[in-house]
Design an enzyme around this catalytic site. Structure first.
Site, PDB file in Angstrom:
ATOM      1  N   ASP A 282       0.865  -1.182   0.000  1.00 23.33           N
ATOM      2  CA  ASP A 282       0.000   0.000   0.000  1.00 23.33           C
ATOM      3  C   ASP A 282       0.902   1.232   0.000  1.00 23.33           C
ATOM      4  OD1 ASP A 282      -2.768   1.162   0.354  1.00 23.33           O
ATOM      5  OD2 ASP A 282      -1.715   2.079   2.040  1.00 23.33           O
ATOM      6  N   ASN A 290      -1.385  13.141  -5.840  1.00 19.51           N
ATOM      7  CA  ASN A 290      -2.545  13.441  -6.685  1.00 19.51           C
ATOM      8  C   ASN A 290      -3.066  14.855  -6.438  1.00 19.51           C
ATOM      9  OD1 ASN A 290      -2.988  11.274  -8.394  1.00 19.51           O
ATOM     10  ND2 ASN A 290      -4.099  10.094  -6.855  1.00 19.51           N
ATOM     11  N   ASP A 299      -0.878   8.715 -11.998  1.00 19.55           N
ATOM     12  CA  ASP A 299      -0.829   7.626 -12.975  1.00 19.55           C
ATOM     13  C   ASP A 299       0.613   7.257 -13.310  1.00 19.55           C
ATOM     14  OD1 ASP A 299      -3.554   7.603 -12.994  1.00 19.55           O
ATOM     15  OD2 ASP A 299      -3.767   8.659 -14.914  1.00 19.55           O
ATOM     16  N   ASP A 325      -4.086   2.410  -4.967  1.00 16.36           N
ATOM     17  CA  ASP A 325      -2.632   2.378  -4.807  1.00 16.36           C
ATOM     18  C   ASP A 325      -2.189   1.110  -4.090  1.00 16.36           C
ATOM     19  OD1 ASP A 325      -3.707   2.930  -2.363  1.00 16.36           O
ATOM     20  OD2 ASP A 325      -2.446   4.664  -1.922  1.00 16.36           O
TER      21      ASP A 325
END
Length: 398
Positions: A282, A290, A299, A325
């Site tokens: 994770d 982001n 991305d 993620d």
């Protein structure tokens, strides 16, 4: 328009010219001898075909038995029943300890008539693992039965030849054979998805200048088109299957791929006794990337994580994107816990290296949880739950 078939090229003329009295006399004298030779040769050929067929099916059965894919095994057993001479087949598979069979089981009451073969899977190190046994019962044919069958065939053929020489005329022959064959050829061409007219002759390239040659030419064209269509459908099916099991952003597998990989890995681990490991990854601080630089930056990070996992892992290991993620790595034959801890640290160091985005160096961390199989779980759900617990415990301690 279709070129008319002349009398000189008809099957009737070829039929009459090829049948003469010496041929009929030789047929009568050589009948029994030919039957005997044919039967003996058939027995020899059947023995060779039988050995080759069994070897091919034994090799085809090993991989699905190793993968615990009983559906494929049952399909192979059904295919075996279509082979000439097989009366009954049975698999005693070792993965799930099930018995799979096809054919009439009552025929196998006499164990002396059943042939038994042991099936083993060889891994890349040359080690053999027992995956099951194959039992096959072949139909028996006595020499009297074989001779009688072939003899009656020759008698029936002789009767047909004599009846044809006495009764068939050109008019009847053309009415019963030539005209239906021409109609059959036109039907075949009409059902071929062609742009040209169905009345255009397809017999110019035939090897025989007669009705059968033209029909076979049209039939071969139709079969080739059907083969091309089937091939395209199979390719499209394979493409759709890959798309359904692949994450479009990273190119790694997705949840569907993970379930399939874990199920097979657990089955192989049970048979070989080698422990494997499931890593749950994770990404930390991914949301700020982001929020600050936009989803394009996120991305890029996810894509580069997929590339780094692909470069870092062995060919036998599988990495998938679980969603968002989160990533999962399935490593078979991972070794003991110390080896697993070492591999987790290598993954951590590689993932936490900076990511280039435009002129910026983006940084994310990673929390890693793992679960050994089969010690920490007997199913994919249990293993992922265990790895998730370890991962969140690590998150709280950071």
């Amino acid at each position: 328009m279709k070129k008319p078939i002349t009398r000189s090229s008809t099957l009737f003329r070829q039929f009459v010219l090829s049948l003469t009295f010496p041929v009929l006399l030789a047929f009568m004298l050589a009948g029994l001898g030919t039957v005997w030779i044919t039967w003996s040769q058939q027995q020899s050929d059947l023995a060779l075909q039988k050995e080759s067929m069994l070897q091919s099916y034994r090799e085809a059965l090993v991989k699905p038995l190793w993968d615990c894919d009983n559906n494929t095994v049952e399909g192979i057993l059904v295919a075996m029943m279509y082979q000439t001479g097989i009366a009954w087949v049975q698999i005693n598979e070792a993965c799930r300890e099930q018995i799979l069979q096809a054919g009439d089981a009552q025929l196998a009451d006499n164990p002396d008539s059943v042939e038994v073969f042991t099936l083993e899977y060889l891994d890349e190190k040359g080690r053999g693992f027992y995956v099951g046994t194959l039992e096959v019962l072949f139909k028996s044919q006595s020499i009297q039965t074989g001779l009688a069958d072939n003899f009656w065939r020759y008698l029936m053929l002789l009767a047909a030849l004599l009846a044809s020489m006495l009764c068939i005329t050109l008019l009847i022959f053309r009415r019963l054979i030539s005209n239906p064959l021409q109609r059959f050829q036109i039907i075949i061409e009409q059902n071929k998805n062609r742009t040209d007219s169905p009345l255009v002759s397809a017999g110019a390239a035939a090897t025989q200048d007669n009705e059968l040659g033209q029909v076979m030419h049209a039939y071969d064209d139709l079969m080739q088109e059907l083969y091309d269509v089937i091939t395209q459908l199979k390719q499209q099916q394979a493409t759709l299957h890959d798309m359904a099991h692949t994450d479009s952003l990273t190119g790694l597998g997705n949840r569907l791929r993970l379930e399939d990989v874990l199920t097979r890995a657990l089955a192989r681990s049970h048979r070989s006794g080698q422990a494997g490991c499931v890593f749950l990854l994770d990404l930390n601080d991914f949301k700020p990337v982001n929020d600050t630089w936009g989803h394009a930056a996120g991305d890029v990070v996810l894509q580069q994580v997929g590339e780094r996992l692909h470069e870092l892992l062995r060919d036998t290991d599988v990495a998938v994107r679980l969603g968002g993620d989160e990533f999962v790595v399935v490593a078979e034959e991972a070794g003991d816990r110390s080896a697993v801890t070492h591999l987790a640290e290598k993954i951590r160091q590689r993932i936490e290296q900076p990511y280039a985005f435009r002129d910026q160096q983006l940084q994310v961390g990673v929390s890693i949880g793992y679960a050994l199989f089969p010690d920490d779980g007997e199913s994919s759900t249990a293993l992922l739950a265990r790895a998730d617990q370890v991962m969140y415990r690590e998150k709280r301690n950071r």
